[in-house]
Design an enzyme around this catalytic site. Sequence first.
Site, mmCIF file in Angstrom:
data_model
loop_
_atom_site.group_PDB
_atom_site.id
_atom_site.type_symbol
_atom_site.label_atom_id
_atom_site.label_comp_id
_atom_site.label_asym_id
_atom_site.label_seq_id
_atom_site.Cartn_x
_atom_site.Cartn_y
_atom_site.Cartn_z
ATOM 1 C CD GLU A 127 -3.222 -1.043 1.926
ATOM 2 O OE1 GLU A 127 -3.292 -0.174 2.809
ATOM 3 O OE2 GLU A 127 -4.155 -1.852 1.709
ATOM 4 C CE1 TYR B 189 -9.072 -6.365 4.302
ATOM 5 C CE2 TYR B 189 -8.044 -4.500 3.206
ATOM 6 C CZ TYR B 189 -7.947 -5.646 3.978
ATOM 7 O OH TYR B 189 -6.713 -6.072 4.427
ATOM 8 C CD GLU C 238 -3.647 -5.930 2.996
ATOM 9 O OE1 GLU C 238 -4.557 -5.217 3.474
ATOM 10 O OE2 GLU C 238 -2.431 -5.682 3.135
HETATM 11 O O1 AHR Z 1 -5.371 -5.920 6.815
HETATM 12 C C1 AHR Z 1 -5.339 -4.739 7.555
HETATM 13 C C2 AHR Z 1 -4.663 -3.607 6.834
HETATM 14 O O2 AHR Z 1 -5.416 -3.229 5.731
HETATM 15 C C3 AHR Z 1 -3.307 -3.889 6.243
HETATM 16 O O3 AHR Z 1 -2.281 -3.759 7.158
HETATM 17 C C4 AHR Z 1 -3.175 -2.836 5.192
HETATM 18 O O4 AHR Z 1 -2.342 -3.219 4.139
HETATM 19 C C5 AHR Z 1 -4.615 -2.578 4.775
HETATM 20 O O5 AHR Z 1 -4.920 -1.254 4.726
#
Ligand code: AHR
Length: 496
Positions: free
Chosen positions: A174, A240, A297
Amino acid sequence: MANKVIINTDVKKGKINKNIYGHFAEHLGRCIYEGIWVGEESPIPNTKGIRNDVLEALKKINIPVLRWPGGCFADEYHWKDGIGPREDRKRMVNTHWGGVVENNHFGTHEFMLLCELLGTQPYICGNVGSGTVQEMSEWVEYMTFEGESPMANWRRENGKDEPWKLTYFGVGNENWGCGGNMRPEYYADLYRRYQTYVRNYGDNKIYKIAGGANVDDYNWTEVLMENSGHLMDGLSLHYYTIPGDFWTGKGSALNFPEDEWFITMKKAIHMDELISKHGNIMDKYDPDKRVGMIIDEWGTWFDVEPGTNPGFLYQQNTIRDAIVAALHFNIFHQHCDRVQMTNIAQTVNVLQAMILTEGEEMILTPTYHVFDMYKVHQDAELLSVDTQIGTYEYNGETLPQVSVTASKDGNGNIHVSFCNIDHVNGNSFELDLRGLSNAAKVSGTIIKADVMNAHNSFEAPETVKPVAFEDVEVNGSVLSVSIPPMSVVTLAITED
Ligand code: AHR
């Protein structure tokens, strides 16, 4: 129109890389410490400090690859702090995650041991944000150099003669945010520089992964591919599933209304669009699809459980999470020509975890069970699937109600997985297995629930778990299937 799914059992659409079933374990909250590492002196039964119950449970789901040490933590991690006698290791503050003291007891040797015990491949993420080129280069030398060298000799002094095999290495995480707040142009240049010194020693060949875009930052992908695509093996993407707003309220993992169920499904399905659009940009620079899309992620991100440290990202896990996981796998399979690895965030006690622990107790989450049910697809050939199966309607919006995926493994066994995302209605459909010469022999497993927030707790650890799936009638190569709302099913099919 009758609901129908047609599977062309002879039409293969590409290999489902087993690494799509990868994991991510960060120095965050109770993922590494407590969740995985308890230390050799702990009363909790352990193997050289790694808790046995978690180890055994994780072995069962065949984790192909494990990403570590972060996440945001990776860009403030200095690997030399985590080797040598544990009592002498430097202590630091984990500024990203709760401001707690990190004692560095879990470092490179401990992580590599974990991978060895799990039979998983390590995917290490290096520090670009606050680390030097020399530091990154020496880490790779420490881990993989066979002969005599300062780092290899130091590794030997620390008890490891032979180098480890290290396949996957991430050059930062990131870097548009916690990994240095960089512009894509700047990171693209840094990537070129840092990766130069991520050397292949002996026969160790490293698959280099560049830090990729956040969600729909298509410009990031464009700039990276244009300027550095030729120097990378993989480019990451993070997305996410958050029903609410990241900053003002993501929504509760357990106590959520119907509309949050629907929006969660909708947001999970958004992954498909993101892969297509980032993939189109990658195609422009890499039409042969040499560079893998590495979604390192993904998963649900809700508000932390009340009363827990906000920096620890501890959330419960329900049947909703199970369905989100199944939806993601179905989408990843569909894009298996480009998606070469994914890593759910995170393995234990953080975000969409497989396992939750409390002291010496451990429970398996609904998400764990989906990983278990879907492991049959690892490295199998994706089969062509056509669906005419109805919609899930809520407040005037619609989504496809049932998501289906199918694959054929090396022994010719067919596996079909589907999930019904509708929180109210079941679905019945005909499953036509075209191309079978004999009648199908079918067995199945289902995970389902009666309420939207069904979950496992330490008091009731087996509320949501897979059971045999019986609602299937076999008629030659055509099956009649009925599935309840909020469910995930995997069928195993052989020929009679
Ligand atoms: O998974 C939690 C966090 O989410 C990670 O450390 C980061 O890469 C993302 O923003």
